[in-house]
Design an enzyme around this catalytic site. Structure first.
Site, PDB file in Angstrom:
ATOM      1  N   HIS A 101     -53.459  17.023   4.692  1.00  0.00           N
ATOM      2  CA  HIS A 101     -52.944  15.706   4.861  1.00  0.00           C
ATOM      3  C   HIS A 101     -54.076  14.840   5.513  1.00  0.00           C
ATOM      4  O   HIS A 101     -54.608  13.922   5.050  1.00  0.00           O
ATOM      5  CB  HIS A 101     -51.779  15.619   5.747  1.00  0.00           C
ATOM      6  CG  HIS A 101     -50.507  16.050   5.120  1.00  0.00           C
ATOM      7  ND1 HIS A 101     -50.041  17.029   4.533  1.00  0.00           N
ATOM      8  CD2 HIS A 101     -49.404  15.216   4.674  1.00  0.00           C
ATOM      9  CE1 HIS A 101     -49.038  17.234   3.986  1.00  0.00           C
ATOM     10  NE2 HIS A 101     -48.478  15.920   3.968  1.00  0.00           N
ATOM     11  N   HIS A 132       1.722   2.913  -3.407  1.00  0.00           N
ATOM     12  CA  HIS A 132       0.747   3.864  -4.044  1.00  0.00           C
ATOM     13  C   HIS A 132       1.134   5.215  -4.141  1.00  0.00           C
ATOM     14  O   HIS A 132       1.092   5.812  -5.265  1.00  0.00           O
ATOM     15  CB  HIS A 132      -0.647   3.659  -3.483  1.00  0.00           C
ATOM     16  CG  HIS A 132      -1.342   2.433  -3.896  1.00  0.00           C
ATOM     17  ND1 HIS A 132      -1.838   2.075  -5.054  1.00  0.00           N
ATOM     18  CD2 HIS A 132      -1.753   1.332  -3.005  1.00  0.00           C
ATOM     19  CE1 HIS A 132      -2.448   1.017  -5.036  1.00  0.00           C
ATOM     20  NE2 HIS A 132      -2.466   0.497  -4.004  1.00  0.00           N
ATOM     21  N   GLN A 151       0.821  -1.237  -0.125  1.00  0.00           N
ATOM     22  CA  GLN A 151      -0.243  -0.056  -0.033  1.00  0.00           C
ATOM     23  C   GLN A 151       0.814   1.195   0.147  1.00  0.00           C
ATOM     24  O   GLN A 151       0.370   2.339  -0.599  1.00  0.00           O
ATOM     25  CB  GLN A 151      -0.933   0.207   1.061  1.00  0.00           C
ATOM     26  CG  GLN A 151      -1.944  -0.870   1.232  1.00  0.00           C
ATOM     27  CD  GLN A 151      -2.660  -1.327  -0.077  1.00  0.00           C
ATOM     28  OE1 GLN A 151      -3.569  -0.303  -0.525  1.00  0.00           O
ATOM     29  NE2 GLN A 151      -2.462  -2.344  -1.052  1.00  0.00           N
ATOM     30  N   ASP A 204      -6.743  -6.712  -4.196  1.00  0.00           N
ATOM     31  CA  ASP A 204      -6.791  -5.715  -5.402  1.00  0.00           C
ATOM     32  C   ASP A 204      -7.107  -6.208  -6.597  1.00  0.00           C
ATOM     33  O   ASP A 204      -7.590  -5.381  -7.397  1.00  0.00           O
ATOM     34  CB  ASP A 204      -5.486  -5.198  -5.160  1.00  0.00           C
ATOM     35  CG  ASP A 204      -5.315  -3.975  -4.231  1.00  0.00           C
ATOM     36  OD1 ASP A 204      -6.289  -3.432  -3.592  1.00  0.00           O
ATOM     37  OD2 ASP A 204      -4.033  -3.526  -3.741  1.00  0.00           O
ATOM     38  N   GLU A 206      -9.054   0.971   5.713  1.00  0.00           N
ATOM     39  CA  GLU A 206      -9.640   0.471   4.458  1.00  0.00           C
ATOM     40  C   GLU A 206      -9.211  -0.864   4.165  1.00  0.00           C
ATOM     41  O   GLU A 206     -10.155  -1.936   4.186  1.00  0.00           O
ATOM     42  CB  GLU A 206      -8.852   1.427   3.388  1.00  0.00           C
ATOM     43  CG  GLU A 206      -9.148   0.840   2.055  1.00  0.00           C
ATOM     44  CD  GLU A 206      -8.483   1.741   0.864  1.00  0.00           C
ATOM     45  OE1 GLU A 206      -8.660   1.548  -0.341  1.00  0.00           O
ATOM     46  OE2 GLU A 206      -7.307   2.087   1.357  1.00  0.00           O
ATOM     47  N   HIS A 207      -8.045  -1.557   4.408  1.00  0.00           N
ATOM     48  CA  HIS A 207      -7.878  -2.863   4.379  1.00  0.00           C
ATOM     49  C   HIS A 207      -7.202  -3.542   5.614  1.00  0.00           C
ATOM     50  O   HIS A 207      -6.420  -2.655   6.470  1.00  0.00           O
ATOM     51  CB  HIS A 207      -6.654  -3.034   3.205  1.00  0.00           C
ATOM     52  CG  HIS A 207      -6.969  -2.511   1.947  1.00  0.00           C
ATOM     53  ND1 HIS A 207      -6.417  -1.334   1.609  1.00  0.00           N
ATOM     54  CD2 HIS A 207      -7.401  -2.910   1.042  1.00  0.00           C
ATOM     55  CE1 HIS A 207      -6.686  -1.203   0.369  1.00  0.00           C
ATOM     56  NE2 HIS A 207      -7.350  -2.105  -0.150  1.00  0.00           N
TER      57      HIS A 207
END
Length: 441
Positions: free
Chosen positions: A426, A268, A265, A367, A333-334
Site C-alpha cells: 500500500h 391486521h 392496526q 396506509d 412503527e406508527h
C-alpha cells in the site's frame, strides 16, 4: 358471535412498569426448525431445477393447475385488462393514491455530486439505480394493492430499469385490484408464484424468472425466512414483524376515534399491537368503553379481540413529557400524536417509523394515500432504520480523481498510515506517485 375485551392497563408510576412494558413489546419473529429446513429445501430445489420446481411447488402449495411456467406468467396486456375489470371508483382511488405516492417520493431522489479541490483533486458520489428489483405481494383475498404502489413506485422513481412482481394465486384466485395497481405503478413483469419458492426464484433466477438485485414486500413466515437466507445474494428491504400503532393523546380527542385507530392496526392479525398512552386516567376509561362498544360492530372482531387482549395496552403516564418518553422507548412503527399542538412535541420524537400529526390525521390515511411510504420499521427497529424509499433502490459509488499534485501530496499521508499498518505494498503504491522533488525534501 361473542367478543370481549380485557386490554392491559399499565401505569408508568409503577415500580415494575419497565419490566411489564418490555414483556408487552417482546416479539420473536424467528422460524422454528421445521419451517427453516423446509425453506432451505425449497431454495435448494429452485436453484437446482428452476422453472420446473416453481411449477411443482405452485401446484402443491397453491392448488394451481399449472402445466408449465407459461401458465404462471402474466403479460402487460393482462394488467391492463385488470384496469377495465375494477370499478371506476376503485380505479380513480388507485390513480390518486399512486399520484400522491409518486409526488412524495420524487422529493427523495438523490443526485450525483462532485467538488474540486485547489490542487485539482476531484471527489464526489455517483448515484445509480438498481438494475432490477423484485416485489413480493401476498395473494388471494388477503391482498394489498396499496403495497404494490408503495413498493413499486419508489423503485420506478429511483430509475430501476425493471420491476418484477411475484404474487401467488391460491386455487387460481386472482385479485384484480392488485393487478390494476401493478399496471398503474409501472410493474414490468408478473409471475403468479409465491412463498419461499418465489423468493428463491427472484434471488437466484430461473430459466424464466430474472435474477433481481433487491427483494421488497411483505409475506408470511416462509417468505420472511427465505428473505433471511437469500440476503447477501440479493438485498432485502427488512424482516417485518406484526403491525403496530402507538397513540399519544392528551385526552381531548373523541374516544371513539382513538378506539377505531387502535382497531385499524389490530385487525391486521392477532399479533398486531395497539397501544394508547395518555396522562388522563378518565380518558383511558372512556377509550376502554369505546373499545367494548365498537368491537362487536367490526367485521374482523375476533382478530381485533385477540390482538387487543394479547398485545394491546392503555398506559397512564404522569404528563405529556412522560408520554413522549414512553413513545421513544417503544419506537413504534406508527405514532399518532393526537394532541392540540403536535408540532410543539415533534422535535422530541426520536424514534418512529411514521408520525401522524394532530387529531384528524388517522394512521389509515398513511396506509393508502397520504403519500409517504407505508413500509415501515417494526419491533423497535425505528431506533436505527427508516421507511422504504427511493434511496433503497439506489446505490452510491464514491468518486476519486487525483491530479498529479494531489496524488503526490496525499501519497505522503497514505505512506505514513500504510507503513503504520505494516502494509508495505500500500505504502509503495502511494509513494510511486510522489513527485521527484518532493521525495528529496
Amino acid at each position: 358471535m361473542t367478543v370481549s375485551t380485557a386490554i392491559a392497563r399499565l401505569n408508568a408510576a409503577d415500580p415494575d412498569f419497565a419490566r411489564h412494558l418490555d414483556h408487552l413489546l417482546s416479539w420473536e419473529s424467528v422460524s422454528d426448525d421445521a419451517v427453516n429446513q423446509r425453506v432451505l429445501d425449497i431454495i435448494k430445489a429452485v436453484r437446482e431445477r428452476g422453472d420446473a420446481a416453481l411449477v411443482e411447488f405452485t401446484q402443491r402449495f397453491d392448488g394451481v393447475d399449472a402445466k408449465s411456467i407459461d401458465d404462471l406468467i402474466l403479460g402487460r396486456e393482462r394488467l391492463e385488462l385488470a384496469l377495465t375489470r375494477i370499478t371506476d371508483t376503485q380505479r380513480a382511488a388507485l390513480e390518486k393514491a399512486a399520484e400522491r405516492v409518486r409526488i412524495y417520493h420524487e422529493r427523495q431522489k438523490q443526485d450525483s455530486w462532485q467538488y474540486t479541490e485547489a490542487d485539482g483533486t476531484v471527489l464526489g458520489q455517483k448515484v445509480t439505480p438498481l438494475d432490477r428489483a423484485g416485489l413480493y405481494v401476498p395473494g388471494g383475498k388477503a391482498s394489498y394493492p396499496s403495497s404494490v404502489l408503495m413498493n413499486a413506485i419508489p423503485a420506478k422513481v429511483a430509475g430501476v430499469t425493471e420491476v418484477v412482481m411475484v404474487v401467488p394465486t391460491p386455487r387460481g384466485e386472482v385479485n384484480e385490484l392488485v393487478l390494476a395497481a401493478a399496471c398503474i405503478a409501472g410493474v414490468d413483469r408478473v409471475f403468479t408464484v409465491g412463498g419461499a419458492q418465489a423468493v428463491a426464484a427472484l434471488a437466484y433466477g430461473t430459466e424464466s424468472v430474472p435474477q433481481v438485485d433487491k427483494i421488497v414486500g411483505p409475506g408470511n413466515i416462509y417468505v420472511a425466512t427465505a428473505k433471511r437466507h437469500v440476503f447477501g445474494q440479493v438485498g432485502i428491504d427488512m424482516i417485518a414483524g406484526p403491525s403496530e400503532i402507538l397513540v399519544v393523546c392528551d385526552g381531548q380527542t373523541d374516544p371513539d376515534w382513538i378506539a377505531m385507530d387502535l382497531f385499524s392496526q389490530a385487525e391486521h392479525d392477532e399479533d398486531a399491537q395497539a397501544i394508547l398512552v395518555s396522562p388522563d386516567a378518565e380518558f383511558l376509561d372512556r377509550v376502554a368503553a369505546s373499545i367494548a362498544k365498537l368491537l362487536p360492530t367490526m367485521e374482523r372482531a375476533e382478530i381485533i379481540e385477540k390482538s387487543v387482549n394479547g398485545r394491546g395496552a392503555l398506559i397512564l403516564v404522569r404528563d405529556m413529557q412522560q408520554a413522549i418518553d414512553v413513545a421513544n422507548r417503544i419506537a413504534p412503527e406508527h405514532l399518532e400524536l393526537s394532541v392540540a399542538d403536535p408540532q410543539a412535541w415533534l422535535p422530541q420524537i426520536r424514534h418512529a417509523g411514521a408520525i401522524f400529526m394532530g387529531r384528524h390525521t388517522s394512521e389509515a390515511l398513511g396506509d393508502y394515500c397520504a403519500g409517504p411510504n407505508h413500509v415501515l420499521p417494526t419491533s423497535g427497529t425505528a431506533r436505527f432504520s427508516s421507511p422504504l424509499g427511493v434511496y433503497d433502490f439506489q446505490k452510491r459509488s464514491s468518486i476519486i480523481f487525483c491530479s498529479e499534485q494531489g496524488a503526490s501530496e496525499l501519497g505522503h499521508t497514505a505512506s505514513v498510515l500504510a507503513r503504520g499498518e505494516s502494509l508495505t505494498a500500500h505504502a509503495r503504491s502511494a509513494e510511486y506517485r510522489i513527485l521527484t522533488q518532493e521525495k528529496g525534501n
